[in-house]
Write a protein that holds these residues in place. Structure first.
Motif, PDB file in Angstrom:
ATOM      1  N   LYS A  21       9.859  48.297  49.724  1.00  0.00           N
ATOM      2  CA  LYS A  21      10.799  49.423  49.695  1.00  0.00           C
ATOM      3  C   LYS A  21      10.037  50.739  49.540  1.00  0.00           C
ATOM      4  CE  LYS A  21      15.085  51.085  47.829  1.00  0.00           C
ATOM      5  NZ  LYS A  21      16.187  50.875  46.904  1.00  0.00           N
ATOM      6  N   ALA A  22       9.000  50.761  48.698  1.00  0.00           N
ATOM      7  CA  ALA A  22       8.203  51.975  48.522  1.00  0.00           C
ATOM      8  C   ALA A  22       7.440  52.325  49.796  1.00  0.00           C
ATOM      9  CB  ALA A  22       7.243  51.804  47.346  1.00  0.00           C
ATOM     10  N   PRO A  28      13.069  44.056  51.405  1.00  0.00           N
ATOM     11  CA  PRO A  28      13.141  42.788  52.134  1.00  0.00           C
ATOM     12  C   PRO A  28      14.307  41.937  51.650  1.00  0.00           C
ATOM     13  CG  PRO A  28      11.511  42.621  50.420  1.00  0.00           C
ATOM     14  CD  PRO A  28      11.989  44.052  50.415  1.00  0.00           C
ATOM     15  N   GLU A  29      14.701  41.014  52.483  1.00  0.00           N
ATOM     16  CA  GLU A  29      15.720  40.024  52.115  1.00  0.00           C
ATOM     17  C   GLU A  29      14.991  38.769  51.622  1.00  0.00           C
ATOM     18  OE1 GLU A  29      18.845  37.012  54.337  1.00  0.00           O
ATOM     19  OE2 GLU A  29      17.759  38.498  55.519  1.00  0.00           O
ATOM     20  N   ILE A  30      15.281  38.361  50.400  1.00  0.00           N
ATOM     21  CA  ILE A  30      14.720  37.112  49.883  1.00  0.00           C
ATOM     22  C   ILE A  30      15.526  35.992  50.524  1.00  0.00           C
ATOM     23  CG2 ILE A  30      14.245  35.719  47.834  1.00  0.00           C
ATOM     24  CD1 ILE A  30      12.640  38.406  48.054  1.00  0.00           C
ATOM     25  N   MET A  67       4.167  41.998  61.217  1.00  0.00           N
ATOM     26  CA  MET A  67       4.640  42.648  59.994  1.00  0.00           C
ATOM     27  C   MET A  67       3.578  43.600  59.453  1.00  0.00           C
ATOM     28  SD  MET A  67       5.863  40.782  56.524  1.00  0.00           S
ATOM     29  CE  MET A  67       6.688  41.671  55.224  1.00  0.00           C
ATOM     30  N   LEU A  68       2.341  43.121  59.404  1.00  0.00           N
ATOM     31  CA  LEU A  68       1.265  43.966  58.890  1.00  0.00           C
ATOM     32  C   LEU A  68       1.028  45.175  59.785  1.00  0.00           C
ATOM     33  CD1 LEU A  68      -1.093  41.111  57.734  1.00  0.00           C
ATOM     34  CD2 LEU A  68       0.049  42.782  56.254  1.00  0.00           C
ATOM     35  N   ARG A  69       1.137  44.980  61.094  1.00  0.00           N
ATOM     36  CA  ARG A  69       0.983  46.113  62.014  1.00  0.00           C
ATOM     37  C   ARG A  69       2.054  47.175  61.743  1.00  0.00           C
ATOM     38  NH1 ARG A  69      -2.257  45.876  66.361  1.00  0.00           N
ATOM     39  NH2 ARG A  69      -3.367  43.943  66.739  1.00  0.00           N
ATOM     40  N   GLU A  70       3.294  46.744  61.573  1.00  0.00           N
ATOM     41  CA  GLU A  70       4.382  47.694  61.293  1.00  0.00           C
ATOM     42  C   GLU A  70       4.149  48.420  59.974  1.00  0.00           C
ATOM     43  OE1 GLU A  70       8.535  46.785  61.874  1.00  0.00           O
ATOM     44  OE2 GLU A  70       7.997  45.170  63.267  1.00  0.00           O
ATOM     45  N   LEU A  71       3.700  47.701  58.951  1.00  0.00           N
ATOM     46  CA  LEU A  71       3.423  48.336  57.655  1.00  0.00           C
ATOM     47  C   LEU A  71       2.319  49.378  57.775  1.00  0.00           C
ATOM     48  CD1 LEU A  71       3.663  45.295  55.215  1.00  0.00           C
ATOM     49  CD2 LEU A  71       5.172  47.299  55.288  1.00  0.00           C
ATOM     50  N   LEU A  72       1.263  49.053  58.515  1.00  0.00           N
ATOM     51  CA  LEU A  72       0.176  50.015  58.684  1.00  0.00           C
ATOM     52  C   LEU A  72       0.646  51.262  59.440  1.00  0.00           C
ATOM     53  CD1 LEU A  72      -2.880  47.685  59.398  1.00  0.00           C
ATOM     54  CD2 LEU A  72      -2.448  49.058  57.344  1.00  0.00           C
ATOM     55  N   VAL A  73       1.449  51.073  60.479  1.00  0.00           N
ATOM     56  CA  VAL A  73       1.970  52.212  61.240  1.00  0.00           C
ATOM     57  C   VAL A  73       2.829  53.092  60.326  1.00  0.00           C
ATOM     58  CG1 VAL A  73       3.550  52.865  63.119  1.00  0.00           C
ATOM     59  CG2 VAL A  73       1.789  51.123  63.503  1.00  0.00           C
ATOM     60  N   LEU A  74       3.661  52.480  59.494  1.00  0.00           N
ATOM     61  CA  LEU A  74       4.480  53.255  58.563  1.00  0.00           C
ATOM     62  C   LEU A  74       3.633  54.045  57.574  1.00  0.00           C
ATOM     63  CD1 LEU A  74       7.353  50.709  57.859  1.00  0.00           C
ATOM     64  CD2 LEU A  74       7.565  52.948  58.956  1.00  0.00           C
ATOM     65  N   GLN A  75       2.428  53.578  57.313  1.00  0.00           N
ATOM     66  CA  GLN A  75       1.510  54.277  56.411  1.00  0.00           C
ATOM     67  C   GLN A  75       0.615  55.246  57.191  1.00  0.00           C
ATOM     68  OE1 GLN A  75      -0.464  51.010  54.433  1.00  0.00           O
ATOM     69  NE2 GLN A  75       1.351  50.484  53.255  1.00  0.00           N
ATOM     70  N   HIS A  76       0.976  55.496  58.440  1.00  0.00           N
ATOM     71  CA  HIS A  76       0.259  56.430  59.319  1.00  0.00           C
ATOM     72  C   HIS A  76      -1.181  56.002  59.571  1.00  0.00           C
ATOM     73  CE1 HIS A  76       3.772  58.911  58.967  1.00  0.00           C
ATOM     74  NE2 HIS A  76       3.670  58.877  57.656  1.00  0.00           N
ATOM     75  N   GLU A  77      -1.395  54.697  59.595  1.00  0.00           N
ATOM     76  CA  GLU A  77      -2.718  54.130  59.883  1.00  0.00           C
ATOM     77  C   GLU A  77      -2.783  53.822  61.370  1.00  0.00           C
ATOM     78  OE1 GLU A  77      -6.238  53.256  59.990  1.00  0.00           O
ATOM     79  OE2 GLU A  77      -5.593  53.521  57.914  1.00  0.00           O
ATOM     80  N   HIS A  78      -3.830  54.280  62.020  1.00  0.00           N
ATOM     81  CA  HIS A  78      -3.984  54.052  63.455  1.00  0.00           C
ATOM     82  C   HIS A  78      -4.923  52.890  63.770  1.00  0.00           C
ATOM     83  CE1 HIS A  78      -1.680  57.652  64.173  1.00  0.00           C
ATOM     84  NE2 HIS A  78      -2.472  58.310  63.344  1.00  0.00           N
ATOM     85  N   ASP A  79      -5.711  52.491  62.810  1.00  0.00           N
ATOM     86  CA  ASP A  79      -6.641  51.374  63.001  1.00  0.00           C
ATOM     87  C   ASP A  79      -5.892  50.071  62.721  1.00  0.00           C
ATOM     88  OD1 ASP A  79      -8.593  49.433  62.975  1.00  0.00           O
ATOM     89  OD2 ASP A  79      -9.851  50.417  61.466  1.00  0.00           O
ATOM     90  N   LEU A  80      -5.524  49.363  63.761  1.00  0.00           N
ATOM     91  CA  LEU A  80      -4.766  48.119  63.626  1.00  0.00           C
ATOM     92  C   LEU A  80      -5.664  46.913  63.910  1.00  0.00           C
ATOM     93  CD1 LEU A  80      -1.436  49.224  65.326  1.00  0.00           C
ATOM     94  CD2 LEU A  80      -2.080  49.344  62.909  1.00  0.00           C
TER      95      LEU A  80
END
Length: 151
Positions: A21-22, A28-30, A67-80
């Motif tokens: 959430k942060a 997420p849905e458990i 999932m990890l790719r989406e999280l990195l993009v949300l953190q403005h990370e371009h190195d995937l």
């Protein structure tokens, strides 16, 4: 060794919810919580943190690549790259371990995260039936395996 309580396990559920959430503004849905078996069916990217002190064992965070790719993009990370994906899952595992230390006490020793690609060779080390918490974030399934015992 003593079994973890429901409140102990809730710590990990709450930590996963808070982290996602942060990071993404979406909780997420458990999807389930159950006793697994000694071989954990994991996703492509895995972060494992070991515990010593008043507790022994490990927690495993297992997430798919998307999932990890989406999280990195949300953190403005371009190195995937694979290295960054492994770092990301290790960071999630480390964050969960840090939350555990806050609750279980400062004497809890935690390792640096081990990061693994692939599910081969991931097994429970302490409990024959570790606790498995599955969740879904966006369309991605993931899991946290809590393989801890209180000394």
């Amino acid at each position: 060794m003593a079994t973890l309580t429901e409140d102990d396990l809730q710590l990990f559920v709450d930590a996963v919810k808070h982290y996602l959430k942060a990071t993404s503004k979406q909780e997420p849905e458990i999807t389930s919580a159950f006793l697994g078996d000694s071989s954990v069916i994991a996703h492509e990217f895995n972060g494992i943190v070991s515990f010593m002190g008043g507790y022994s064992g490990q927690i495993l965070v297992s997430m798919p690549e998307g999932m990890l790719r989406e999280l990195l993009v949300l953190q403005h990370e371009h190195d995937l790259s694979e290295t960054n994906l492994l770092d990301a899952v290790g960071e999630v595992a480390n964050t969960l371990a840090g939350n555990a230390r806050k609750v279980f006490g400062p004497d809890l020793e935690i390792s640096v995260p081990t990061r693994l690609r692939g599910a081969q060779g991931i097994t429970a080390r302490v409990r024959p039936r570790p606790y498995v918490i599955t969740f879904r974030w966006h369309r991605h399934p993931a899991l946290v395996c809590v393989d801890l015992e209180r000394r």
